[in-house]
Design an enzyme around this catalytic site. Sequence first.
Site, PDB file in Angstrom:
ATOM      1  N   HIS A   8      27.250   1.233  62.919  1.00  0.00           N
ATOM      2  CA  HIS A   8      25.911   1.168  62.316  1.00  0.00           C
ATOM      3  C   HIS A   8      25.920   1.736  60.893  1.00  0.00           C
ATOM      4  O   HIS A   8      26.820   2.472  60.503  1.00  0.00           O
ATOM      5  CB  HIS A   8      24.866   1.909  63.164  1.00  0.00           C
ATOM      6  N   HIS A  81      24.393   6.868  55.697  1.00  0.00           N
ATOM      7  CA  HIS A  81      25.790   7.005  56.148  1.00  0.00           C
ATOM      8  C   HIS A  81      26.269   5.685  56.763  1.00  0.00           C
ATOM      9  O   HIS A  81      25.479   4.793  57.049  1.00  0.00           O
ATOM     10  CB  HIS A  81      25.944   8.158  57.155  1.00  0.00           C
ATOM     11  N   GLU A 132      30.363   8.771  59.310  1.00  0.00           N
ATOM     12  CA  GLU A 132      30.291   9.269  60.689  1.00  0.00           C
ATOM     13  C   GLU A 132      31.329   8.512  61.506  1.00  0.00           C
ATOM     14  O   GLU A 132      31.528   7.308  61.285  1.00  0.00           O
ATOM     15  CB  GLU A 132      28.881   8.997  61.246  1.00  0.00           C
TER      16      GLU A 132
HETATM   17  C1  LIG Z   1      24.270  11.600  65.051  1.00  0.00           C
HETATM   18  C2  LIG Z   1      23.412  10.391  64.732  1.00  0.00           C
HETATM   19  C3  LIG Z   1      24.157   9.185  65.271  1.00  0.00           C
HETATM   20  O1  LIG Z   1      24.337   8.181  64.576  1.00  0.00           O
HETATM   21  O2  LIG Z   1      24.583   9.289  66.453  1.00  0.00           O
HETATM   22  C4  LIG Z   1      23.196  10.353  63.254  1.00  0.00           C
HETATM   23  O3  LIG Z   1      23.776   9.589  62.498  1.00  0.00           O
HETATM   24  S1  LIG Z   1      22.149  11.581  62.659  1.00  0.00           S
HETATM   25  C5  LIG Z   1      22.311  11.472  60.901  1.00  0.00           C
HETATM   26  C6  LIG Z   1      21.827  12.767  60.271  1.00  0.00           C
HETATM   27  N1  LIG Z   1      22.846  13.816  60.477  1.00  0.00           N
HETATM   28  C7  LIG Z   1      23.757  14.097  59.510  1.00  0.00           C
HETATM   29  O4  LIG Z   1      23.800  13.503  58.443  1.00  0.00           O
HETATM   30  C8  LIG Z   1      24.732  15.202  59.887  1.00  0.00           C
HETATM   31  C9  LIG Z   1      25.789  15.370  58.795  1.00  0.00           C
HETATM   32  N2  LIG Z   1      25.137  15.615  57.489  1.00  0.00           N
HETATM   33  C10 LIG Z   1      25.138  16.877  56.951  1.00  0.00           C
HETATM   34  O5  LIG Z   1      25.659  17.873  57.498  1.00  0.00           O
HETATM   35  C11 LIG Z   1      24.419  17.006  55.620  1.00  0.00           C
HETATM   36  O6  LIG Z   1      23.534  15.903  55.441  1.00  0.00           O
HETATM   37  C12 LIG Z   1      25.413  17.031  54.401  1.00  0.00           C
HETATM   38  C13 LIG Z   1      26.338  18.252  54.524  1.00  0.00           C
HETATM   39  C14 LIG Z   1      26.233  15.751  54.329  1.00  0.00           C
HETATM   40  C15 LIG Z   1      24.578  17.149  53.129  1.00  0.00           C
HETATM   41  O7  LIG Z   1      23.714  18.231  53.319  1.00  0.00           O
HETATM   42  P1  LIG Z   1      22.582  18.539  52.247  1.00  0.00           P
HETATM   43  O8  LIG Z   1      21.986  17.265  51.740  1.00  0.00           O
HETATM   44  O9  LIG Z   1      21.676  19.553  52.818  1.00  0.00           O
HETATM   45  O10 LIG Z   1      23.442  19.230  51.160  1.00  0.00           O
HETATM   46  P2  LIG Z   1      23.484  19.011  49.634  1.00  0.00           P
HETATM   47  O11 LIG Z   1      22.184  18.450  49.147  1.00  0.00           O
HETATM   48  O12 LIG Z   1      24.006  20.265  49.072  1.00  0.00           O
HETATM   49  O13 LIG Z   1      24.577  17.842  49.505  1.00  0.00           O
HETATM   50  C16 LIG Z   1      25.909  18.225  49.232  1.00  0.00           C
HETATM   51  C17 LIG Z   1      26.449  17.100  48.420  1.00  0.00           C
HETATM   52  O14 LIG Z   1      26.529  15.946  49.265  1.00  0.00           O
HETATM   53  C18 LIG Z   1      25.748  14.898  48.709  1.00  0.00           C
HETATM   54  N3  LIG Z   1      25.131  14.198  49.820  1.00  0.00           N
HETATM   55  C19 LIG Z   1      24.204  14.676  50.674  1.00  0.00           C
HETATM   56  N4  LIG Z   1      23.885  13.748  51.590  1.00  0.00           N
HETATM   57  C20 LIG Z   1      24.620  12.652  51.268  1.00  0.00           C
HETATM   58  C21 LIG Z   1      24.734  11.347  51.833  1.00  0.00           C
HETATM   59  N5  LIG Z   1      24.014  11.002  52.918  1.00  0.00           N
HETATM   60  N6  LIG Z   1      25.564  10.455  51.265  1.00  0.00           N
HETATM   61  C22 LIG Z   1      26.298  10.805  50.175  1.00  0.00           C
HETATM   62  N7  LIG Z   1      26.253  12.026  49.593  1.00  0.00           N
HETATM   63  C23 LIG Z   1      25.417  12.936  50.147  1.00  0.00           C
HETATM   64  C24 LIG Z   1      24.727  15.549  47.813  1.00  0.00           C
HETATM   65  O15 LIG Z   1      24.323  14.632  46.814  1.00  0.00           O
HETATM   66  C25 LIG Z   1      25.541  16.699  47.244  1.00  0.00           C
HETATM   67  O16 LIG Z   1      26.389  16.161  46.264  1.00  0.00           O
HETATM   68  P3  LIG Z   1      26.624  17.033  44.921  1.00  0.00           P
HETATM   69  O17 LIG Z   1      27.264  18.307  45.407  1.00  0.00           O
HETATM   70  O18 LIG Z   1      27.516  16.154  44.092  1.00  0.00           O
HETATM   71  O19 LIG Z   1      25.236  17.239  44.352  1.00  0.00           O
HETATM   72 CO   LIG Z   2      24.572   7.632  62.703  1.00  0.00          CO
END
Ligand SMILES: C[C@H](C(=O)O)C(=O)SCCNC(=O)CCNC(=O)[C@H](O)C(C)(C)COP(=O)(O)OP(=O)(O)OC[C@H]1O[C@@H](n2cnc3c(N)ncnc32)[C@H](O)[C@@H]1OP(=O)(O)O
Ligand SMILES: [Co+2]
Length: 141
Positions: A8, A81, A132
């Site tokens: 996805h 993602h 992911e």
């Molecule tokens: C599980 C379920 C499923 O499918 O089963 C799902 O998908 S749930 C989907 C939702 N769950 C998740 O996304 C869990 C994993 N995600 C995370 O832990 C967090 O979103 C993260 C660590 C990737 C980013 O956290 P945050 O946005 O609070 O942190 P920051 O704002 O400091 O972001 C850190 C750096 O990553 C960049 N950044 C943040 N989010 C994204 C993204 N989605 N795609 C690309 N880059 C990204 C920011 O621009 C920043 O870049 P720069 O440093 O250059 O400014």
């Molecule tokens: Co997902």
Amino acid sequence: MKIGRLNHVGVATPDVEAAAKGYADLYGATDATPAKAFPKLGVKVIFVSVPNMQIELIEPLGEDSPIHKFLEKNPKGGQHHMCFEVPDIIEARDAMRARGATVLGTGEPYIGAHGVPVIFVHPKDTGGVLVELMQEPGGGH
Ligand SMILES: C[C@H](C(=O)O)C(=O)SCCNC(=O)CCNC(=O)[C@H](O)C(C)(C)COP(=O)(O)OP(=O)(O)OC[C@H]1O[C@@H](n2cnc3c(N)ncnc32)[C@H](O)[C@@H]1OP(=O)(O)O
Ligand SMILES: [Co+2]
């Protein structure tokens, strides 16, 4: 370890119902699940099915949703993602680490929205795209 099919594309949105309606009205993509809350994941999810793939619409749920900051930067929502299937999530996690990528959180896989274990690889290691990995249904030990 080699990644498998694209399961996805995650799309963050402030409102999953409105977004799902948009996909139905604009693209005829009417095959959608009801909205489901995943408090542990910090998101509310609707899966919109298209041939061979799904769009995972995700809306923040709760104070510490991992997508709050993303939506602050992208208030209308946006591509969030990509999720690929892997045969074995532990092998995949270990391979990510061995290849120098940062696995998010504790690194321990956890049950995602499809009911199978997932991990996330930090965008800084993947050309700016949050990836992911999910254990393919029926995979793993
Ligand atoms: C599980 C379920 C499923 O499918 O089963 C799902 O998908 S749930 C989907 C939702 N769950 C998740 O996304 C869990 C994993 N995600 C995370 O832990 C967090 O979103 C993260 C660590 C990737 C980013 O956290 P945050 O946005 O609070 O942190 P920051 O704002 O400091 O972001 C850190 C750096 O990553 C960049 N950044 C943040 N989010 C994204 C993204 N989605 N795609 C690309 N880059 C990204 C920011 O621009 C920043 O870049 P720069 O440093 O250059 O400014
Ligand atoms: Co997902």
